[in-house]
Design a protein around this motif. Structure first.
Motif, PDB file in Angstrom:
ATOM      1  N   SER A  78       2.474   9.016  -6.316  1.00  0.00           N
ATOM      2  CA  SER A  78       1.911   7.779  -6.840  1.00  0.00           C
ATOM      3  C   SER A  78       0.690   8.133  -7.688  1.00  0.00           C
ATOM      4  O   SER A  78      -0.455   7.926  -7.296  1.00  0.00           O
ATOM      5  N   PRO A 128      -4.601   9.243  -8.940  1.00  0.00           N
ATOM      6  CA  PRO A 128      -3.903   8.335  -8.013  1.00  0.00           C
ATOM      7  C   PRO A 128      -3.899   6.892  -8.513  1.00  0.00           C
ATOM      8  O   PRO A 128      -4.875   6.418  -9.102  1.00  0.00           O
ATOM      9  N   GLU A 146      -0.333   5.228   3.257  1.00  0.00           N
ATOM     10  CA  GLU A 146      -1.116   6.118   2.413  1.00  0.00           C
ATOM     11  C   GLU A 146      -1.595   5.364   1.165  1.00  0.00           C
ATOM     12  O   GLU A 146      -2.285   4.361   1.286  1.00  0.00           O
ATOM     13  N   ASP A 147      -1.190   5.786  -0.028  1.00  0.00           N
ATOM     14  CA  ASP A 147      -1.713   5.172  -1.243  1.00  0.00           C
ATOM     15  C   ASP A 147      -0.727   4.192  -1.867  1.00  0.00           C
ATOM     16  O   ASP A 147      -0.854   3.837  -3.037  1.00  0.00           O
ATOM     17  N   GLN A 148       0.259   3.750  -1.101  1.00  0.00           N
ATOM     18  CA  GLN A 148       1.226   2.798  -1.641  1.00  0.00           C
ATOM     19  C   GLN A 148       1.406   1.610  -0.718  1.00  0.00           C
ATOM     20  O   GLN A 148       1.017   1.634   0.453  1.00  0.00           O
ATOM     21  N   TYR A 192       0.549  -1.977 -10.341  1.00  0.00           N
ATOM     22  CA  TYR A 192      -0.449  -0.988  -9.912  1.00  0.00           C
ATOM     23  C   TYR A 192      -1.498  -0.844 -11.004  1.00  0.00           C
ATOM     24  O   TYR A 192      -1.306  -1.303 -12.142  1.00  0.00           O
ATOM     25  N   THR A 246      -3.397   2.734  -7.698  1.00  0.00           N
ATOM     26  CA  THR A 246      -3.766   1.788  -6.643  1.00  0.00           C
ATOM     27  C   THR A 246      -2.905   0.536  -6.748  1.00  0.00           C
ATOM     28  O   THR A 246      -2.855  -0.081  -7.816  1.00  0.00           O
TER      29      THR A 246
END
Length: 623
Positions: free
Chosen positions: A121, A129, A43-45, A100, A131
């Motif tokens: 996150s 969010p 996903e976003d991690q 991040y 990144t």
């Protein structure tokens, strides 16, 4: 198989360990794609797979392959843990990269400093969010670290005042969006230092030019698992680049006696019986112990046969591993492990029980229908292969001939096992006529073309040896590539392409296994998968004499012409590190899962000849 986090992202020292399911991968992927030390985006991690000492493995998932265990000096192999409590609770992963950025406030810092709520996150300030850093740095010794954004911007333009501890440093990452190049990605610092773009960050000398050295970090083993010194040059990589992780896998076929029923049934009892042997217990006492086990339940084996099998296994374990120096797997097609398989494949089997893992018989016929150049065709109706993840490398892939000595650590503490999978399948083993090969490999054409690849490979080996600080003299480092190897390897590729069209298997479902030395010239083409696609009988049928004649003739006819000719045939160097000649994806290259040398050491002129010298081709019969 589930991927699970370690501690909660903001857990303190006294907090309980929580393991939250994050995603899933197939067991086989933990050997080839998402093994220890690899990066995986969920996903976003972004995460890195933790070392073996964090895996929870189960006795029911033990895999045995005595020959490969002996070679790799491990007590056993383990299936990667599944996601069901009865067979495991998944793999552990750690957050990596740790840096991040937020697309709204532009902050660039460690994830923990954003104050993201547990399980999310997002930026604690703007609730947007986050990144993970797109870039990491890695070295050829397997170390990997966050991209040094602070050093990058400050060592380029900073003054002593900018580096003062009294000055506050808050990094931001901004992109103008005007171009897709790194020039548009700019790093700024609150200390007032001149902003610096990431242009040039991927150059080989980018980090050394700024005095940035490899810190020896091994985040897959934990924060305190770094190595003190590393002389390798750190290189910038994209987080998802294939160069961020290359698996070093080893495999072996189960062949008699280890594939036979008695040895298979002995696996679960061997450790206890081995203790008896090593303690000097008389055979008469061991025989009585054997009679009390379930090995004797069905009456298939006598206690004396079991004891003989125990002694044989123990003799293997206590013998010196073949090629036990740093070149243990140098040129795998010629090592002792392959030599044992070659002789078994060549001789075949006679009486095979239903529960045995290896069955090989000669194709029917007197050989008159065999195509020119092929001496023997063996039908491998049953085979079992064990594939183990020995280690991994980064930045540059392991040497295709097997002589690379780079090995990243798989665990922080010592473990006596390696992750592995076992697959079943079928195949065809072909032996090329030895006399014809000996005559052919003395011709000027094959010698000249093979020497071109030999020179390129030798140069590459010497460069890598110099970078790793090898004590060997350059003259001692030579490529093992020969005309015979190029011939057998290219033959395997054209047959796999042909058979994938003829028998319905996709090329990616077929694999090659080469047996090449001064007295060996064989190739095994087989299916070996964890599902039914590996045992449908379609490949075995290709080994019958008449069928083999037809498919080989068709394969050679296809190899005579490539849609990229004449550049393909006339190329003086192609492929990775210039280790191919006439070979491209329009003619002989295969999916990487099918080739054991990453699609290098190929030249179809070895099969069908060159335009200016048809006699270069092994299958050229003259006018």
């Amino acid at each position: 198989m589930a991927l699970r986090s370690g501690r909660t992202r903001q857990a303190g020292r006294n907090d309980e360990v929580t393991r939250t399911p994050l995603g899933a991968v197939r067991r086989a992927q933990t050997i080839t794609t998402y093994g220890v030390g690899s990066l995986i985006a969920i996903e976003d991690q972004s995460y890195i797979v933790s070392g073996l000492d964090s895996w929870r493995v189960w006795p029911s998932d033990v895999i045995y392959e005595p020959r490969l265990q002996h070679w790799l000096r491990v007590a056993r192999f383990q299936l990667p843990p599944a996601d069901e409590p009865s067979s495991g609770d998944g793999l552990r992963v750690r957050i990596f990269p740790e840096v991040y950025s937020c697309g709204v406030c532009k902050k660039l810092q460690e994830f923990k400093r954003f104050g993201s709520p547990q399980g999310k996150s997002v930026c604690g300030s703007c609730d947007k969010p986050l990144t993970p850093s797109r870039f990491v740095v890695a070295c050829e010794n397997g170390h990997v670290d966050d991209f040094p954004y602070f050093e990058w911007v400050h060592k380029k333009t900073a003054t002593d005042r900018d580096l003062s501890e009294k000055v506050k440093h808050e990094l931001t990452l901004e992109s103008s969006g005007q171009t897709a190049s790194l020039r548009s990605v700019v790093i700024k610092c609150s200390c007032g230092v001149q902003p610096a773009s990431l242009e040039g960050a991927f150059g080989k000398g980018a980090m050394p030019d700024l005095g940035i050295k490899c810190k020896g970090r091994r985040p897959w083993l934990g924060r305190d698992a770094g190595e003190p010194a590393c002389n390798a040059t750190p290189r910038t990589l994209q987080r998802g680049a294939s160069a961020a992780w290359f698996a070093i896998t080893r495999s072996a076929l189960s062949i008699p006696p280890w594939s036979q029923s008695l040895q298979q049934r002995l696996n679960s009892h061997y450790e206890l019986l081995r203790v008896f042997l090593e303690s000097g217990t008389p055979d008469s006492v061991i025989l009585k112990a054997i009679e009390k086990t379930d090995l004797m339940n069905d009456g298939r084996f006598t206690a004396e046969e079991v004891l003989a099998a125990v002694h044989r296994r123990h003799e293997l374990e206590t013998s010196a591993p073949p090629d036990s120096d740093e070149t243990a797997f140098m040129f795998e097609s010629a090592n002792a492990l392959r030599r044992e398989e070659y002789h078994q494949l060549y001789d075949g089997t006679r009486i095979v029980a239903r529960d045995e893992n290896f069955e090989c018989v000669q194709a029917s016929g007197d050989g008159s229908a065999l195509p020119y150049g092929i001496r023997r065709s063996m039908l491998v109706k049953r085979l079992r292969e064990v594939r183990a993840l020995e280690s991994f490398t980064r930045v540059t892939m392991p040497d295709a001939a097997g002589g690379d000595t780079r090995r990243a650590a798989m665990a922080k503490s010592s473990v006596d096992w390696l992750p592995a999978i076992e697959v079943s399948g079928e195949g065809v083993f072909l032996v090329v006529d030895e006399q014809l090969v000996r005559e052919w490999e003395q011709r000027p054409g094959p010698v000249t073309r093979a020497h071109q690849i030999w020179l390129n490979h030798t140069r590459l080996l010497r460069e890598r040896a110099a970078q790793s600080g090898s004590v060997k003299a350059p003259g001692e480092i030579k490529s093992p590539v020969t005309p015979r190897y190029l011939l057998l390897h290219t033959l395997a590729h054209v047959l796999i392409n042909e058979w994938s069209l003829d028998c319905g298997y996709p090329a990616a479902a077929l694999r090659e296994r080469l047996y090449v030395d001064h007295d060996m010239a064989g190739v095994l083409i087989y299916t070996a998968t964890s599902d039914s696609a590996g045992s449908l009988g379609g490949v075995v049928a290709q080994g019958e004499h008449r069928k083999l004649y037809e498919t080989l003739e068709s394969a050679l006819a296809r190899a005579e012409w490539c849609s990229q000719d004449p550049p393909c045939m006339e190329s003086e160097a192609s492929g990775i590190d210039s280790l191919n000649l006439a070979a491209c994806y329009a003619c002989v290259l295969l999916p990487e899962t099918s080739c054991e040398t990453n699609n290098v050491f190929l030249d179809r002129a070895m099969l069908i000849g060159a335009p200016d010298d048809p006699a270069t081709g092994f299958f050229y019969k003259g006018d």
